[in-house]
Write a protein that holds these residues in place. Sequence first.
Motif, PDB file in Angstrom:
ATOM      1  N   ASP A  50      50.763  67.681  41.398  1.00 30.87           N
ATOM      2  CA  ASP A  50      51.092  68.207  42.715  1.00 30.87           C
ATOM      3  C   ASP A  50      50.898  69.715  42.638  1.00 30.87           C
ATOM      4  O   ASP A  50      51.772  70.439  42.173  1.00 30.87           O
ATOM      5  N   VAL A  51      49.731  70.166  43.080  1.00 27.49           N
ATOM      6  CA  VAL A  51      49.408  71.589  42.970  1.00 27.49           C
ATOM      7  C   VAL A  51      49.827  72.356  44.205  1.00 27.49           C
ATOM      8  O   VAL A  51      49.553  73.538  44.321  1.00 27.49           O
ATOM      9  N   GLY A  52      50.498  71.682  45.130  1.00 25.82           N
ATOM     10  CA  GLY A  52      50.941  72.361  46.333  1.00 25.82           C
ATOM     11  C   GLY A  52      50.043  72.030  47.501  1.00 25.82           C
ATOM     12  O   GLY A  52      49.001  71.390  47.357  1.00 25.82           O
ATOM     13  N   PRO A  53      50.457  72.470  48.652  1.00 27.36           N
ATOM     14  CA  PRO A  53      49.694  72.143  49.857  1.00 27.36           C
ATOM     15  C   PRO A  53      48.387  72.920  49.938  1.00 27.36           C
ATOM     16  O   PRO A  53      48.267  74.011  49.380  1.00 27.36           O
ATOM     17  N   THR A  54      47.445  72.337  50.631  1.00 28.05           N
ATOM     18  CA  THR A  54      46.189  73.032  50.866  1.00 28.05           C
ATOM     19  C   THR A  54      46.391  74.043  52.006  1.00 28.05           C
ATOM     20  O   THR A  54      47.408  74.016  52.702  1.00 28.05           O
ATOM     21  N   ILE A  55      45.441  74.898  52.184  1.00 25.44           N
ATOM     22  CA  ILE A  55      45.539  75.911  53.235  1.00 25.44           C
ATOM     23  C   ILE A  55      45.615  75.239  54.601  1.00 25.44           C
ATOM     24  O   ILE A  55      46.373  75.660  55.468  1.00 25.44           O
ATOM     25  N   LEU A  56      44.870  74.163  54.782  1.00 22.39           N
ATOM     26  CA  LEU A  56      44.892  73.446  56.051  1.00 22.39           C
ATOM     27  C   LEU A  56      46.282  72.882  56.339  1.00 22.39           C
ATOM     28  O   LEU A  56      46.773  72.959  57.462  1.00 22.39           O
ATOM     29  N   GLU A  57      46.938  72.337  55.321  1.00 19.09           N
ATOM     30  CA  GLU A  57      48.291  71.803  55.505  1.00 19.09           C
ATOM     31  C   GLU A  57      49.285  72.917  55.842  1.00 19.09           C
ATOM     32  O   GLU A  57      50.169  72.739  56.676  1.00 19.09           O
ATOM     33  N   VAL A  58      49.133  74.067  55.190  1.00 21.01           N
ATOM     34  CA  VAL A  58      50.031  75.200  55.462  1.00 21.01           C
ATOM     35  C   VAL A  58      49.857  75.663  56.899  1.00 21.01           C
ATOM     36  O   VAL A  58      50.846  75.851  57.628  1.00 21.01           O
ATOM     37  N   TYR A  59      48.622  75.836  57.337  1.00 24.65           N
ATOM     38  CA  TYR A  59      48.383  76.276  58.716  1.00 24.65           C
ATOM     39  C   TYR A  59      48.859  75.246  59.723  1.00 24.65           C
ATOM     40  O   TYR A  59      49.361  75.590  60.790  1.00 24.65           O
ATOM     41  N   SER A  60      48.713  73.964  59.387  1.00 23.98           N
ATOM     42  CA  SER A  60      49.182  72.915  60.284  1.00 23.98           C
ATOM     43  C   SER A  60      50.698  72.990  60.451  1.00 23.98           C
ATOM     44  O   SER A  60      51.215  72.896  61.563  1.00 23.98           O
ATOM     45  N   CYS A  61      51.420  73.182  59.359  1.00 26.26           N
ATOM     46  CA  CYS A  61      52.885  73.306  59.438  1.00 26.26           C
ATOM     47  C   CYS A  61      53.283  74.550  60.213  1.00 26.26           C
ATOM     48  O   CYS A  61      54.217  74.514  61.022  1.00 26.26           O
ATOM     49  N   LEU A  62      52.599  75.649  59.976  1.00 25.25           N
ATOM     50  CA  LEU A  62      52.911  76.882  60.695  1.00 25.25           C
ATOM     51  C   LEU A  62      52.653  76.717  62.186  1.00 25.25           C
ATOM     52  O   LEU A  62      53.432  77.179  63.023  1.00 25.25           O
ATOM     53  N   TYR A  63      51.572  76.032  62.529  1.00 25.73           N
ATOM     54  CA  TYR A  63      51.245  75.813  63.932  1.00 25.73           C
ATOM     55  C   TYR A  63      52.308  74.951  64.602  1.00 25.73           C
ATOM     56  O   TYR A  63      52.726  75.236  65.725  1.00 25.73           O
ATOM     57  N   GLN A  64      52.762  73.904  63.914  1.00 26.62           N
ATOM     58  CA  GLN A  64      53.799  73.039  64.474  1.00 26.62           C
ATOM     59  C   GLN A  64      55.104  73.799  64.662  1.00 26.62           C
ATOM     60  O   GLN A  64      55.781  73.655  65.681  1.00 26.62           O
ATOM     61  N   ALA A  65      55.473  74.635  63.684  1.00 22.92           N
ATOM     62  CA  ALA A  65      56.704  75.415  63.799  1.00 22.92           C
ATOM     63  C   ALA A  65      56.613  76.402  64.956  1.00 22.92           C
ATOM     64  O   ALA A  65      57.579  76.585  65.708  1.00 22.92           O
ATOM     65  N   LEU A  66      55.463  77.029  65.107  1.00 28.27           N
ATOM     66  CA  LEU A  66      55.270  77.971  66.211  1.00 28.27           C
ATOM     67  C   LEU A  66      55.348  77.253  67.558  1.00 28.27           C
ATOM     68  O   LEU A  66      55.961  77.753  68.505  1.00 28.27           O
ATOM     69  N   ALA A  67      54.759  76.074  67.647  1.00 26.03           N
ATOM     70  CA  ALA A  67      54.806  75.306  68.891  1.00 26.03           C
ATOM     71  C   ALA A  67      56.243  74.920  69.235  1.00 26.03           C
ATOM     72  O   ALA A  67      56.654  75.005  70.397  1.00 26.03           O
ATOM     73  N   GLN A  68      57.030  74.527  68.224  1.00 25.65           N
ATOM     74  CA  GLN A  68      58.432  74.187  68.473  1.00 25.65           C
ATOM     75  C   GLN A  68      59.220  75.406  68.927  1.00 25.65           C
ATOM     76  O   GLN A  68      60.031  75.331  69.849  1.00 25.65           O
ATOM     77  N   GLN A  69      58.965  76.532  68.280  1.00 27.55           N
ATOM     78  CA  GLN A  69      59.665  77.766  68.643  1.00 27.55           C
ATOM     79  C   GLN A  69      59.314  78.184  70.075  1.00 27.55           C
ATOM     80  O   GLN A  69      60.186  78.586  70.839  1.00 27.55           O
ATOM     81  N   GLU A  70      58.061  78.079  70.445  1.00 24.01           N
ATOM     82  CA  GLU A  70      57.653  78.426  71.808  1.00 24.01           C
ATOM     83  C   GLU A  70      58.269  77.470  72.826  1.00 24.01           C
ATOM     84  O   GLU A  70      58.667  77.882  73.908  1.00 24.01           O
ATOM     85  N   ALA A  71      58.375  76.185  72.472  1.00 25.11           N
ATOM     86  CA  ALA A  71      58.982  75.214  73.381  1.00 25.11           C
ATOM     87  C   ALA A  71      60.458  75.529  73.599  1.00 25.11           C
ATOM     88  O   ALA A  71      60.955  75.466  74.725  1.00 25.11           O
ATOM     89  N   LEU A  72      61.158  75.892  72.528  1.00 30.47           N
ATOM     90  CA  LEU A  72      62.571  76.240  72.662  1.00 30.47           C
ATOM     91  C   LEU A  72      62.748  77.500  73.503  1.00 30.47           C
ATOM     92  O   LEU A  72      63.653  77.578  74.333  1.00 30.47           O
TER      93      LEU A  72
END
Length: 103
Positions: A50-72
């Motif tokens: 388990d070498v950690g998440p790929t860059i795509l996975e990191v950006y996907s998580c960041l995008y989801q967190a940003l979308a949730q924050q904007e919705a709130l």
Amino acid sequence: MALRTRLSISDILHRGLVWSLVGVSVWGIVMIGVVHQNTMRAGREVGGLDVGPTILEVYSCLYQALAQQEALAKVETVKEDEKNEIALAEAAQAALKGRTSHS
């Protein structure tokens, strides 16, 4: 109008060679990236590490967190706007009641 000189066969061959080398260079650079990605993927699969998440996975998580924050933030803004609208409506009704009682 200026006359255009005709290219000699050596000029045509030289241009063809240069464009061929440019094309091979671009193809080589692309293939370097493809081979690197395949090597890294194979290393992860074989090693089972388990070498950690790929860059795509990191950006996907960041995008989801940003979308949730904007919705709130949008919900809070809507609630605030509704409170302001209710307060203005109550003030308008109170002003109208004050006018009709004095008449």
